[in-house]
Design a protein around this motif. Structure first.
Motif, mmCIF file in Angstrom:
data_model
loop_
_atom_site.group_PDB
_atom_site.id
_atom_site.type_symbol
_atom_site.label_atom_id
_atom_site.label_comp_id
_atom_site.label_asym_id
_atom_site.label_seq_id
_atom_site.Cartn_x
_atom_site.Cartn_y
_atom_site.Cartn_z
ATOM 1 N N GLN A 125 -10.013 2.230 19.290
ATOM 2 C CA GLN A 125 -10.547 1.651 19.957
ATOM 3 C C GLN A 125 -9.882 1.891 21.246
ATOM 4 O OE1 GLN A 125 -12.627 -2.324 19.615
ATOM 5 N NE2 GLN A 125 -13.035 -2.166 21.681
ATOM 6 N N PHE A 126 -8.361 1.585 20.973
ATOM 7 C CA PHE A 126 -8.346 1.371 23.130
ATOM 8 C C PHE A 126 -6.628 3.241 22.438
ATOM 9 C CE2 PHE A 126 -8.786 -3.251 22.093
ATOM 10 C CZ PHE A 126 -9.951 -2.931 23.590
ATOM 11 N N CYS A 127 -6.641 3.979 22.040
ATOM 12 C CA CYS A 127 -5.821 4.845 21.702
ATOM 13 C C CYS A 127 -6.495 5.566 22.698
ATOM 14 C CB CYS A 127 -5.943 5.313 19.661
ATOM 15 S SG CYS A 127 -5.938 3.752 19.087
ATOM 16 N N GLY A 128 -7.117 6.144 23.405
ATOM 17 C CA GLY A 128 -7.602 7.013 24.360
ATOM 18 C C GLY A 128 -7.854 8.149 24.010
ATOM 19 N N PHE A 129 -8.388 8.220 23.031
ATOM 20 C CA PHE A 129 -9.011 9.770 22.574
ATOM 21 C C PHE A 129 -10.544 9.759 22.834
ATOM 22 C CE2 PHE A 129 -7.036 7.848 18.097
ATOM 23 C CZ PHE A 129 -5.771 8.763 18.725
ATOM 24 N N THR A 130 -10.906 11.068 23.289
ATOM 25 C CA THR A 130 -11.489 11.913 24.030
ATOM 26 C C THR A 130 -12.587 12.550 23.031
ATOM 27 O OG1 THR A 130 -10.195 13.260 24.928
ATOM 28 C CG2 THR A 130 -10.951 11.452 25.824
ATOM 29 N N SER A 131 -12.537 13.917 23.226
ATOM 30 C CA SER A 131 -12.919 15.040 21.699
ATOM 31 C C SER A 131 -12.172 14.934 20.981
ATOM 32 C CB SER A 131 -12.908 16.256 22.869
ATOM 33 O OG SER A 131 -11.668 16.628 23.161
#
Length: 268
Positions: A125-131
Motif C-alpha cells: 500500500q505505501f511502497c509507491g508502486f505504480t505501473s
C-alpha cells in the motif's frame, strides 16, 4: 435530514493512542454519508465538526485543542480540523522501509492463501508502486509461498502470462487437490492423481512411464520440459536440473547440497 440517526454513534470513537486515523476518518465519512450530512446539507461544516469532536476521547480532544491554537477548537473550521488531523495523526512512512518489509514478507504457517494475498496487497500500500504494482504483487505472493508444491506449480507457469489473481487461483486449486488426496487416505489412486496435479505441462501426451531427463518428472518428454534452458546447480551445465544430475564433480560456481526440492533447483 430525518431525526433518526443511521449507524451506531456510540461506536464512532477515536483514540489516537490505539486507533489509526485513516481508518476512523473513512468510517466517519461513511457515517456522515448515510445520514445525509454532506457538503450540500452542511455547507459550513458545523454538524460534521460537532460530530467529529464529540467522537474524540479526552486525551485526543486535548491534542486537537492544542493543534487548533490560537483558535478555539469549537470555532475552527471543519476543513481546517481535518487538515490538521491529517498532518498530525497520519503515520509518517519511509518508502524504502515499506519496500523492505514488502520484499522480505513470507506466508506464515497456517495462514490461508487468501489471507496471504490480502497481506501482500496491504504491505504494498505505501511502497509507491505504480505501473509495476501487479508484477510486484504476483512476485511477492509466489516467492513468499510456504508450501513447496504450490510454489513448484507456479514456477512452471509462464511468467509473462501469469497475473497476481491467476497465481492465487492456481495455488488454491493445488491446495484443494492436495487436501482432497490426503483426505482420501493416500490410496494408490491418490498417488496417480498427485502426479497429474503437479504436471509441468497439461498438454503432455507422452506416457507417464517416460521419465524426463531434464527435471526427473514422468508426465512429459524432454522436448516439452519447461526447464530445458535452466543450468544445473551441481555441474553448471545447461539442459538439466540438479535433482537428475549424474556428474560426480561440482562446478565452482554452484556449490550447493543435493536436494530433491525443485524450488531450490531453479537457477539459470
Amino acid at each position: 435530514m430525518s431525526n433518526m440517526v443511521l449507524g451506531n454513534m456510540n461506536s464512532l470513537v477515536f483514540d489516537h493512542r490505539s486507533q489509526e486515523w485513516a481508518i476512523f476518518k473513512s468510517r466517519f465519512g461513511q457515517f456522515c454519508l448515510v445520514n445525509d450530512i454532506t457538503e450540500d446539507t452542511d455547507k459550513a461544516g458545523v454538524k460534521r465538526r460537532g460530530i467529529l469532536l464529540s467522537a474524540l476521547v479526552e486525551d485526543t480532544y486535548r491534542v486537537a485543542r492544542d493543534l487548533a491554537l490560537p483558535t478555539a477548537l469549537e470555532e475552527t473550521a471543519y476543513a481546517t480540523l481535518i487538515k490538521k488531523f491529517d498532518e498530525h495523526f497520519e503515520t509518517k512512512r519511509c518508502g524504502f522501509v515499506e519496500r523492505y518489509h514488502f520484499y522480505k514478507a513470507e506466508q506464515r504457517p497456517g495462514e490461508e492463501l487468501s489471507e496471504w494475498a490480502a497481506r501482500v496487497r496491504r504491505l504494498a500500500q505505501f511502497c509507491g508502486f505504480t505501473s509495476e504494482l501487479e508484477m510486484a504483487l504476483r512476485d511477492r505472493f509466489v516467492l513468499g509461498l510456504e508450501n513447496p508444491k504450490e510454489k513448484e506449480k507456479l514456477f512452471a507457469e509462464s511468467i509473462s502470462a501469469l497475473s497476481f489473481s491467476e497465481a492465487l487461483k492456481i495455488a488454491q486449486s493445488v491446495r484443494c487437490a492436495r487436501l482432497a488426496i490426503r483426505s482420501s487416505g493416500g490410496s494408490s489412486a491418490g498417488v496417480g492423481a498427485t502426479s497429474e496435479v503437479f504436471a509441468l505441462s497439461p498438454a503432455a501426451t507422452e506416457s507417464k512411464k517416460v521419465k524426463c531427463s531434464v527435471c526427473g518428472y514422468y508426465n512429459h518428454s524432454k522436448q516439452q520440459c519447461k526447464f530445458a534452458e535452466y543450468s544445473c546447480k551441481k555441474c553448471g551445465k545447461k539442459g538439466h536440473l540438479n535433482r537428475v544430475c549424474r556428474s560426480k564433480t561440482r562446478s565452482a560456481n554452484f556449490l550447493v547440497e543435493d536436494t530433491d526440492d525443485i524450488c531450490e533447483d531453479l537457477t539459470m
